[in-house]
Design a protein around this motif. Structure first.
Motif, PDB file in Angstrom:
ATOM      1  N   SER A 124       0.749  -1.452   0.478  1.00  0.00           N
ATOM      2  CA  SER A 124      -0.337   0.191  -0.110  1.00  0.00           C
ATOM      3  C   SER A 124       1.217   1.304   0.015  1.00  0.00           C
ATOM      4  O   SER A 124       2.094   1.151   0.659  1.00  0.00           O
ATOM      5  CB  SER A 124      -1.062  -0.070   1.368  1.00  0.00           C
ATOM      6  N   TYR A 165      -2.208   4.472   2.835  1.00  0.00           N
ATOM      7  CA  TYR A 165      -3.055   3.791   3.177  1.00  0.00           C
ATOM      8  C   TYR A 165      -2.714   4.762   4.578  1.00  0.00           C
ATOM      9  O   TYR A 165      -3.043   5.615   5.769  1.00  0.00           O
ATOM     10  CB  TYR A 165      -2.102   2.731   4.084  1.00  0.00           C
ATOM     11  N   LEU A 166      -0.747   5.125   4.776  1.00  0.00           N
ATOM     12  CA  LEU A 166      -0.385   6.205   5.867  1.00  0.00           C
ATOM     13  C   LEU A 166      -1.242   7.919   6.130  1.00  0.00           C
ATOM     14  O   LEU A 166      -1.508   8.408   7.061  1.00  0.00           O
ATOM     15  CB  LEU A 166       0.425   5.722   5.710  1.00  0.00           C
ATOM     16  N   ARG A 179      -4.619   7.305   7.610  1.00  0.00           N
ATOM     17  CA  ARG A 179      -4.359   6.977   9.090  1.00  0.00           C
ATOM     18  C   ARG A 179      -5.028   7.808  10.076  1.00  0.00           C
ATOM     19  O   ARG A 179      -4.430   8.291  10.023  1.00  0.00           O
ATOM     20  CB  ARG A 179      -2.978   5.971   9.176  1.00  0.00           C
ATOM     21  N   LYS A 232       7.164  -0.782   5.639  1.00  0.00           N
ATOM     22  CA  LYS A 232       5.927  -1.369   4.858  1.00  0.00           C
ATOM     23  C   LYS A 232       4.719  -1.155   4.816  1.00  0.00           C
ATOM     24  O   LYS A 232       4.732  -2.215   6.032  1.00  0.00           O
ATOM     25  CB  LYS A 232       6.368  -2.364   3.205  1.00  0.00           C
ATOM     26  N   VAL A 233       4.250  -0.888   4.139  1.00  0.00           N
ATOM     27  CA  VAL A 233       2.308  -1.391   4.392  1.00  0.00           C
ATOM     28  C   VAL A 233       1.454  -2.108   4.032  1.00  0.00           C
ATOM     29  O   VAL A 233       1.548  -2.010   1.930  1.00  0.00           O
ATOM     30  CB  VAL A 233       2.018   0.061   4.735  1.00  0.00           C
ATOM     31  N   GLU A 288      -2.165  -3.757   3.810  1.00  0.00           N
ATOM     32  CA  GLU A 288      -3.741  -3.398   4.093  1.00  0.00           C
ATOM     33  C   GLU A 288      -4.142  -3.601   2.720  1.00  0.00           C
ATOM     34  O   GLU A 288      -3.777  -4.419   1.806  1.00  0.00           O
ATOM     35  CB  GLU A 288      -4.044  -2.203   3.048  1.00  0.00           C
ATOM     36  N   GLU A 316      -4.100  -3.323  12.944  1.00  0.00           N
ATOM     37  CA  GLU A 316      -3.286  -3.118  13.043  1.00  0.00           C
ATOM     38  C   GLU A 316      -2.486  -3.686  13.555  1.00  0.00           C
ATOM     39  O   GLU A 316      -2.594  -4.426  14.998  1.00  0.00           O
ATOM     40  CB  GLU A 316      -2.931  -1.392  12.749  1.00  0.00           C
ATOM     41  N   PHE A 334       2.140  -4.673  13.642  1.00  0.00           N
ATOM     42  CA  PHE A 334       3.799  -3.877  13.182  1.00  0.00           C
ATOM     43  C   PHE A 334       4.844  -5.150  13.360  1.00  0.00           C
ATOM     44  O   PHE A 334       3.976  -5.506  15.047  1.00  0.00           O
ATOM     45  CB  PHE A 334       3.582  -2.955  14.740  1.00  0.00           C
ATOM     46  N   LEU A 385       3.640  -2.912   8.334  1.00  0.00           N
ATOM     47  CA  LEU A 385       2.648  -2.583   9.260  1.00  0.00           C
ATOM     48  C   LEU A 385       1.547  -3.683   8.147  1.00  0.00           C
ATOM     49  O   LEU A 385       1.467  -2.713   7.365  1.00  0.00           O
ATOM     50  CB  LEU A 385       1.919  -1.144   9.037  1.00  0.00           C
TER      51      LEU A 385
END
Length: 252
Positions: free
Chosen positions: A135, A138-139, A142, A162-163, A165, A233, A235, A250
């Motif tokens: 993603s 997303y951040l 958020r 790194k995300v 989602e 969520e 981490f 995340l």
């Protein structure tokens, strides 16, 4: 390697005419290139004058590669470096400029071309994550009342995060996230996944540790199995003990 870099080039047309420009990269590490008559040259450029054709495996791309420059205007061009092999690259980027009548480019006239030296170095990474659903938005959306990687309601402190989602199509449904770790080196190494902060009970790593063999890849599996509709969520820290390398993820 496995990554790309972008750079911005600003070119200003300071005259009162519309000028078309066409860009081509030439490999300066090669002694000579053969001219392929099947490859089209920019508008107004003829063959047989010692011009080189751009190589198909050039690691550089410029966008747009052709443009009509309006009078007294500034124009942005984006150069992307995206190598597929480890090497040192030395190219010349030439912008061929024609007049509004389409007159042929004169190689002896330096005022009708722009030349930029473009260099790039590609090195072999220790690992690479092949994540198709990473993603990038997303951040930015958020909520500020969520906990960070330390388990407290505060902004995320990790710079390179790194995300991943995912949206579940229902409750009490197992959603599996799959991606690969690629090891392009000649030596194998072990990895470990560890949760940090206050992880959601709905996220679970199914491949908490293992080995990535040399010149091979390993599949990583995470499971998301929610029982409510709230944002969940977790981490996680990816760790390669033999190289003391840590990356943070995340999952949301």
């Amino acid at each position: 390697l496995y990554q790309s870099s972008k750079y911005s080039v600003i070119y200003k047309n300071e005259c009162s005419l519309n000028l078309p420009i066409n860009w081509i990269f030439y490999n300066k590490n090669k002694k000579s290139n053969s001219v392929d008559s099947n490859i089209p040259l920019p508008i107004g450029i003829s063959r047989g004058r010692g011009l080189l054709d751009q190589e198909p495996n050039c690691p550089f791309i410029i966008n747009p590669n052709e443009k009509l420059l309006e009078p007294n205007s500034s124009n942005e061009f984006i150069i992307t470096f995206n190598p597929i092999e480890t090497d040192s690259y030395n190219y010349e980027l030439i912008g061929y400029i024609n007049d509004i009548n389409g007159n042929q480019f004169n190689p002896s006239d330096e005022n009708t071309k722009v030349s930029i030296l473009v260099n790039g170095l590609s090195v072999q990474p220790l690992y690479h994550f092949d994540i198709p659903n990473l993603s990038i938005s997303y951040l930015s959306k958020r909520s500020t009342d969520l906990k960070n990687e330390n388990g407290i309601v505060s902004p995320i402190e990790i710079a390179n995060l790194k995300v991943i989602e995912i949206q579940s199509i229902g409750l009490a449904i197992s959603n599996i996230v799959r991606f690969n770790i690629i090891n392009p080196t000649s030596k194998s190494y072990d990895y470990i996944w560890e949760s940090t902060g206050d992880p959601s009970i709905y996220w679970k790593v199914l491949t908490a540790n293992g080995t990535v063999e040399s010149n091979n890849h390993t599949e990583i599996l995470f499971e998301y199995n929610p029982n409510d509709i709230n944002i969940s969520e977790s981490f996680y820290k990816f760790f390669i003990p033999s190289h003391n390398i840590v990356e943070y993820f995340l999952f949301a």
